[in-house]
Scaffold this motif. Structure first.
Motif, short mmCIF file in Angstrom:
data_model
loop_
_atom_site.label_atom_id
_atom_site.label_comp_id
_atom_site.label_asym_id
_atom_site.label_seq_id
_atom_site.Cartn_x
_atom_site.Cartn_y
_atom_site.Cartn_z
N ASP A 57 23.84 27.43 -7.78
CA ASP A 57 23.20 28.09 -8.92
C ASP A 57 24.28 28.71 -9.83
N ASN A 58 25.26 29.41 -9.21
CA ASN A 58 26.37 29.99 -9.99
C ASN A 58 27.15 28.90 -10.71
N ALA A 59 27.49 27.82 -9.94
CA ALA A 59 28.30 26.74 -10.51
C ALA A 59 27.61 26.13 -11.72
N ILE A 60 26.29 25.91 -11.60
CA ILE A 60 25.55 25.29 -12.72
C ILE A 60 25.48 26.26 -13.90
N GLY A 120 33.62 24.63 -14.61
CA GLY A 120 33.06 25.59 -15.56
C GLY A 120 34.05 26.58 -16.14
N SER A 121 33.54 27.77 -16.46
CA SER A 121 34.33 28.76 -17.20
C SER A 121 35.44 29.39 -16.36
N GLY A 122 35.29 29.30 -15.03
CA GLY A 122 36.29 29.90 -14.15
C GLY A 122 36.18 31.43 -14.13
N ILE A 123 36.98 32.03 -13.27
CA ILE A 123 36.94 33.51 -13.12
C ILE A 123 38.35 34.03 -13.39
N PRO A 124 38.51 35.03 -14.25
CA PRO A 124 39.86 35.56 -14.50
C PRO A 124 40.47 36.11 -13.20
N ARG A 147 36.94 40.92 -6.92
CA ARG A 147 35.74 41.76 -6.93
C ARG A 147 34.43 40.97 -6.96
N VAL A 148 34.51 39.61 -7.03
CA VAL A 148 33.27 38.86 -7.25
C VAL A 148 32.27 38.99 -6.10
N PHE A 149 32.77 39.39 -4.89
CA PHE A 149 31.83 39.53 -3.77
C PHE A 149 31.23 40.94 -3.69
N PHE A 192 26.54 43.98 -7.13
CA PHE A 192 26.24 44.28 -8.54
C PHE A 192 27.44 44.06 -9.46
N TYR A 193 28.45 43.31 -8.98
CA TYR A 193 29.60 43.06 -9.85
C TYR A 193 29.38 41.76 -10.64
N ARG A 194 29.56 41.85 -11.95
CA ARG A 194 29.48 40.65 -12.81
C ARG A 194 30.71 40.65 -13.71
N VAL A 195 31.34 39.48 -13.84
CA VAL A 195 32.58 39.42 -14.63
C VAL A 195 32.26 39.71 -16.09
N ASP A 196 31.30 38.95 -16.62
CA ASP A 196 30.92 39.15 -18.02
C ASP A 196 29.47 39.58 -18.02
N GLU A 197 29.25 40.91 -18.10
CA GLU A 197 27.90 41.44 -17.91
C GLU A 197 26.89 40.85 -18.88
N ARG A 257 26.95 37.98 -20.45
CA ARG A 257 26.63 36.59 -20.19
C ARG A 257 25.77 36.45 -18.93
N SER A 258 26.10 37.26 -17.92
CA SER A 258 25.33 37.19 -16.69
C SER A 258 23.88 37.62 -16.92
N ARG A 259 23.73 38.66 -17.73
CA ARG A 259 22.38 39.15 -18.05
C ARG A 259 21.57 38.05 -18.72
N ALA A 302 22.26 39.18 -11.46
CA ALA A 302 22.23 40.61 -11.17
C ALA A 302 23.48 41.05 -10.42
N GLY A 303 24.37 40.13 -10.17
CA GLY A 303 25.60 40.46 -9.44
C GLY A 303 25.39 40.58 -7.94
N LEU A 304 24.32 39.94 -7.42
CA LEU A 304 24.05 40.05 -5.98
C LEU A 304 24.19 38.71 -5.24
N LEU A 341 26.62 36.42 -4.78
CA LEU A 341 27.77 36.20 -3.88
C LEU A 341 27.79 37.22 -2.74
N SER A 342 27.25 38.43 -2.97
CA SER A 342 27.17 39.42 -1.88
C SER A 342 26.24 38.90 -0.80
N ILE A 343 25.14 38.27 -1.23
CA ILE A 343 24.20 37.71 -0.25
C ILE A 343 24.88 36.58 0.52
P1 ADP Z 1 25.29 36.78 -10.51
O1 ADP Z 1 23.98 36.74 -9.86
O2 ADP Z 1 25.41 37.75 -11.61
O3 ADP Z 1 25.81 35.43 -10.82
P2 ADP Z 1 27.08 36.68 -8.30
O4 ADP Z 1 27.32 37.69 -7.23
O5 ADP Z 1 26.53 35.38 -7.90
O6 ADP Z 1 26.24 37.42 -9.41
O7 ADP Z 1 28.48 36.44 -9.03
C1 ADP Z 1 29.24 37.54 -9.47
C2 ADP Z 1 30.03 37.15 -10.69
O8 ADP Z 1 30.99 36.18 -10.34
C3 ADP Z 1 29.21 36.50 -11.75
O9 ADP Z 1 28.71 37.48 -12.65
C4 ADP Z 1 30.18 35.58 -12.45
O10 ADP Z 1 30.82 36.28 -13.48
C5 ADP Z 1 31.18 35.25 -11.39
N1 ADP Z 1 30.96 33.88 -10.85
C6 ADP Z 1 30.36 33.56 -9.70
N2 ADP Z 1 30.39 32.23 -9.51
C7 ADP Z 1 31.05 31.70 -10.58
C8 ADP Z 1 31.40 30.37 -10.98
N3 ADP Z 1 31.11 29.30 -10.24
N4 ADP Z 1 32.05 30.22 -12.15
C9 ADP Z 1 32.39 31.27 -12.91
N5 ADP Z 1 32.08 32.57 -12.58
C10 ADP Z 1 31.40 32.76 -11.44
#
Ligand code: ADP
Length: 484
Positions: A371-374, A402-406, A412-414, A417-422, A424-426, A431-433, A435-437
């Motif tokens: 889901d994240n990758a798509i 895709g866009s990749g992660i800086p 911090r992605v795990f 409630f952490y989102r790289v670009d709030e 865009r994620s919104r 919801a930033g959960l 990857l924690s799950i």
């Molecule tokens: P969300 O439900 O907001 O996607 P996640 O916990 O799944 O929250 O991911 C946290 C953050 O990690 C995302 O907000 C996104 O910025 C980044 N991220 C996760 N997977 C990817 C990915 N495949 N490509 C780019 N960014 C990603």
């Protein structure tokens, strides 16, 4: 050996103290023996000297040297007793001098006379060196009816010096051996004494929020260690209660929120369906409220999932799972969503492999990663799910273009409630959960998750599962995910 460890430092201090004590005792022994031997020799010389004094004092006014010599030889026998005796009458006439001693330890003829005037003190003690041999010589001045005499009585210090040399050699050999034994023994002893602390820290290492029931072993030592283990367990008890309370609160709140949200969502959808006479502006507003409710529902269901995972529900079922088949089936279900966005989804499962776990939770890992990758790949990009297996376990990889992660955000992605670009994620409902799950499920299955990414080039999430085991693992501590 760790030089900064408590055991090393304690053993070092112990060795230094013991070494200093041994050295002091050795020096004391040496000094005591020296004093004792010299004073015994002095006493013995004094006694012999008194015998000679008696011989001289008992003589008549005119006494011949031969008579004195005979008396001394008979009563003192200096040659036999290894003593040096010399009697001189004032002003400087040699009356008697003993012959070479039985042990040949010195040459009596080489003992230098007292230079200058005779001593004013009655007894003068001196140490003379004759051909490398040390002698202790007592000189006694006496006045008798036959004149003034100087009696010199001496003995070789060879045996005392020899004894001292042997004692020094023994101490020099024994002291380092004792210090080395003390250092080794001290280190083992301190390590043994600190073993309960090691036990405490090993158990403390296994503590995690996933298993708040674990307690440290109580050390029945009746000292500070026992009090420490009891105090830590009391603290864990309180912490566990508060963690359980907050987990229960989050689960209850999420659960309670779900029903009103479903009702609100249903009402809003109904309102939109029957919106014939509704002004377009009001329709738009209802539409955007529905979007927010959707997001809220996503957030609530994410929180509920997490609180259930925290409560140990990640492995409710435990069976053998065909990981490649699960990956293929899940990717197939998500193909439509990917194709809607113009993204190609590929599956690579070159090897057959199985793992133990809860199939529903394992599927959730693949769903969340896909889901994240798509969501974070733009039209024309591709997403690949790869599953491989080997003796060390199975590997699940989800790679996207895709866009990749800086780099700064990667660690911090795990986090919850952490989102790289709030913003865009919104927009795409995150919801930033997610990857924690994923991480909580991985931990419960004994797996580790790693993230690799380059901003603008894509990301790769790798999950390393342990080899197939059909017994459910005991609750494992939450390991921080590996990031590269
Ligand atoms: P969300 O439900 O907001 O996607 P996640 O916990 O799944 O929250 O991911 C946290 C953050 O990690 C995302 O907000 C996104 O910025 C980044 N991220 C996760 N997977 C990817 C990915 N495949 N490509 C780019 N960014 C990603």
């Amino acid at each position: 050996m760790n030089h900064r460890s408590l055991a090393f430092r304690l053993a070092l201090w112990y060795t230094l103290l013991l070494g200093a004590t041994f050295a002091l005792v050795g020096m004391g022994m040496f000094y005591g023996l020296d004093q004792y031997l010299h004073s015994s020799l002095r006493d013995s010389l004094r006694r012999r000297s008194l015998q000679v004094e008696q011989i001289l004092e008992q003589g008549q006014a005119v006494v011949s040297s031969a008579q004195i010599s005979d008396a001394i030889n008979t009563r003192v026998s200096p040659d036999f007793n290894n003593r040096f005796v010399r009697v001189t009458r004032a002003p400087g006439t040699l009356i008697y001098r003993s012959g070479p001693p039985a042990d040949r330890s010195f040459d009596p003829g080489a003992v230098p006379p007292i230079v200058g005037t005779w001593p004013d003190d009655t007894v003068v003690r001196r140490t003379v060196t004759v051909r490398n041999q040390r002698l202790m010589v007592n000189a006694t001045r006496i006045d008798t009816p036959s004149g003034r005499y100087l009696i010199e009585l001496g003995s070789s210090l060879q045996s005392i010096d020899g004894l001292q040399d042997r004692l020094l050699a023994l101490l020099g050999l024994l002291l380092p051996v004792l210090v080395i034994c003390a250092a080794g023994g001290g280190y083992l002893l301190v390590n043994w004494a600190l073993r309960p602390v090691d036990q405490l820290s090993q158990t403390a290492d296994q503590l995690s929020l996933q298993d708040v029931t674990l307690r440290l072993p109580t050390l029945r030592s009746g000292d500070a260690l026992e009090r420490l283990s009891i105090a830590l367990n009391n603290m864990l008890e309180r912490l566990g209660r508060s963690v359980q309370n907050s987990q229960r609160f989050l689960a209850d709140a999420s659960h309670e929120l779900r029903t009103p949200l479903t009702v609100i969502k249903g009402e809003l959808q109904e309102l939109l369906r029957a919106s014939g006479g509704m002004a377009p502006e009001v329709r738009d507003r209802v539409g955007s409220v529905l979007e927010e409710v959707d997001r809220l529902e996503h957030l609530v269901s994410g929180s509920l999932s997490l609180s259930r995972l925290d409560a140990g529900e990640a492995t409710r079922e435990w069976v053998e799972v065909d990981l490649p088949a699960l990956a293929r089936a899940t990717a197939e279900q998500m193909r439509l969503m990917a194709e809607d966005r113009g993204i190609h989804i590929g599956v690579e499962t070159p090897t057959a492999t199985s793992i133990g776990g809860d199939p529903a939770r394992l599927k959730q890992i693949i769903v969340n990663l896909l889901d994240n990758a798509i969501r974070f790949t733009s039209t024309g990009g591709s997403v690949t799910v790869r599953v491989t297996g080997g003796a060390e376990g199975s590997l699940l990889q989800v790679v996207d273009t895709g866009s990749g992660i800086p780099e700064a955000a990667l660690p911090r992605v795990f986090d919850r409630f952490y989102r790289v670009d709030e913003a865009r994620s919104r927009e795409n409902g995150g919801a930033g959960l997610g990857l924690s799950i994923v991480q909580a499920i991985c931990t419960a299955h004994g797996a580790r998750i790693e993230a690799e990414s380059r901003a603008g080039e894509g990301s790769c999430f790798t999950v390393r599962f342990p080899p197939l085991r059909l017994a459910r693992p005991v609750a494992a501590p939450v390991d921080p995910p590996l990031k590269s």
